[in-house]
Motif scaffolding. Structure first.
Motif, short mmCIF file in Angstrom:
data_model
loop_
_atom_site.label_atom_id
_atom_site.label_comp_id
_atom_site.label_asym_id
_atom_site.label_seq_id
_atom_site.Cartn_x
_atom_site.Cartn_y
_atom_site.Cartn_z
N TYR A 108 10.87 7.50 -4.62
CA TYR A 108 12.10 8.19 -5.16
C TYR A 108 13.07 7.04 -5.46
CZ TYR A 108 10.13 12.67 -3.45
OH TYR A 108 9.34 13.73 -3.29
N GLY A 109 13.85 7.33 -6.56
CA GLY A 109 14.93 6.22 -7.11
C GLY A 109 14.65 4.80 -7.26
N LEU A 163 11.16 6.45 0.11
CA LEU A 163 9.72 6.77 0.20
C LEU A 163 9.72 7.90 1.05
CD1 LEU A 163 8.05 3.30 1.23
CD2 LEU A 163 8.50 4.22 -1.04
N GLN A 164 8.68 8.82 1.01
CA GLN A 164 8.37 10.09 1.71
C GLN A 164 6.94 9.94 2.07
OE1 GLN A 164 9.23 13.73 -0.40
NE2 GLN A 164 10.04 14.76 1.69
N PHE A 165 6.82 10.34 3.38
CA PHE A 165 5.45 10.30 3.78
C PHE A 165 4.84 11.77 3.60
CE2 PHE A 165 7.58 6.67 5.53
CZ PHE A 165 6.43 5.56 5.35
N GLU A 166 3.48 12.02 3.90
CA GLU A 166 2.96 13.33 3.85
C GLU A 166 3.57 14.29 4.89
OE1 GLU A 166 -1.58 12.81 2.92
OE2 GLU A 166 -1.21 11.59 4.26
N ASP A 167 4.01 13.93 5.98
CA ASP A 167 4.73 14.84 6.98
C ASP A 167 6.11 15.07 6.67
OD1 ASP A 167 6.32 12.37 7.33
OD2 ASP A 167 5.35 12.27 9.47
N GLY A 168 6.55 14.91 5.38
CA GLY A 168 7.84 15.11 5.08
C GLY A 168 8.95 14.16 5.36
N LYS A 169 8.62 13.39 6.14
CA LYS A 169 9.81 12.20 6.64
C LYS A 169 9.98 11.22 5.39
CE LYS A 169 10.47 8.68 10.06
NZ LYS A 169 9.82 7.80 11.34
N MET A 170 11.33 11.15 5.11
CA MET A 170 11.85 10.12 4.09
C MET A 170 12.53 9.12 4.73
SD MET A 170 13.89 10.90 0.83
CE MET A 170 12.85 11.88 0.04
N LYS A 229 12.79 -0.02 4.86
CA LYS A 229 12.53 0.01 6.37
C LYS A 229 11.01 0.48 6.51
CE LYS A 229 17.07 -0.21 7.38
NZ LYS A 229 17.40 -1.58 7.99
N TYR A 230 10.33 0.26 5.54
CA TYR A 230 8.93 0.69 5.57
C TYR A 230 8.24 0.08 6.78
CZ TYR A 230 3.96 1.34 4.80
OH TYR A 230 2.63 1.81 4.89
N PHE A 231 8.36 -1.27 7.11
CA PHE A 231 7.68 -1.65 8.17
C PHE A 231 8.21 -1.44 9.58
CE2 PHE A 231 5.96 -4.35 4.88
CZ PHE A 231 4.39 -4.30 5.12
N SER A 232 9.41 -0.96 9.58
CA SER A 232 10.15 -0.76 10.80
C SER A 232 10.23 0.68 10.96
CB SER A 232 11.57 -1.17 10.78
OG SER A 232 12.45 -0.92 9.62
N ALA A 233 9.42 1.52 10.24
CA ALA A 233 9.52 2.98 10.25
C ALA A 233 9.05 3.58 11.66
CB ALA A 233 8.70 3.64 9.15
N ASP A 234 8.09 2.92 12.15
CA ASP A 234 7.59 3.56 13.55
C ASP A 234 8.50 2.95 14.69
OD1 ASP A 234 5.71 4.74 12.12
OD2 ASP A 234 4.20 3.05 12.43
#
Length: 151
Positions: free
Chosen positions: A69-70, A115-122, A127-132
């Motif tokens: 997105y965006g 970015l939005q993942f399959e579980d709906g989390k955006m 922050k992709y590598f720090s998302a966890d």
């Protein structure tokens, strides 16, 4: 004038519209919004923005469907960032402080902000590598007292 008179007199021909192709809903299916990476950057940007928000342009990253997105075209030198392998892309993306930079087949860049993942989390793409990474909120004694009072 003749058409108006035919309608007014109830004698205008009626041709039923076929139902096939009578709606735009088929265009907005998620399975039709997968990103084809063998395109110039401008086409990638138009595809992502054209599917923003519904249904969302998507691709596969590390075996998971990720929706972009965006986007915006990026006309600068290649920024520093951490490489991210994207299925089907000829060149890895770069996770930078401003977002995810992806490359068209013309070598030009597109910046994706969310970015939005399959579980709906955006998340912000930066922050992709720090998302966890999750940090626990630690309250001071004064804040704990206020929290208890609120409860």
């Amino acid at each position: 004038v003749e058409a108006v008179h035919l309608i007014a007199n109830g004698k205008a021909p009626r041709i039923p519209q076929p139902e096939e192709g009578a709606t735009y809903e088929g265009i907005q299916k998620k399975e039709n919004a997968e990103i084809s990476w063998d395109q110039p950057a401008a086409a990638l940007h138009n595809w992502i923005r054209g599917h923003d928000k519904v249904p969302g342009a998507w691709t596969t990253i590390n075996g998971q469907v990720v929706t972009f997105y965006g986007s915006s075209l990026l006309d600068a030198s290649v920024p520093a960032g951490q490489e991210l392998t994207i299925k089907g892309a000829s060149r890895p993306g770069l996770v930078t402080k401003n977002g995810l930079v992806v490359f068209g087949n013309d070598g030009k860049m597109v910046l994706v902000r969310n970015l939005q993942f399959e579980d709906g989390k955006m998340i912000p793409a930066s922050k992709y590598f720090s998302a966890d990474d999750t940090t626990a909120l630690e309250l001071t004694e004064a804040e704990k007292k206020i929290a208890e009072d609120i409860r």
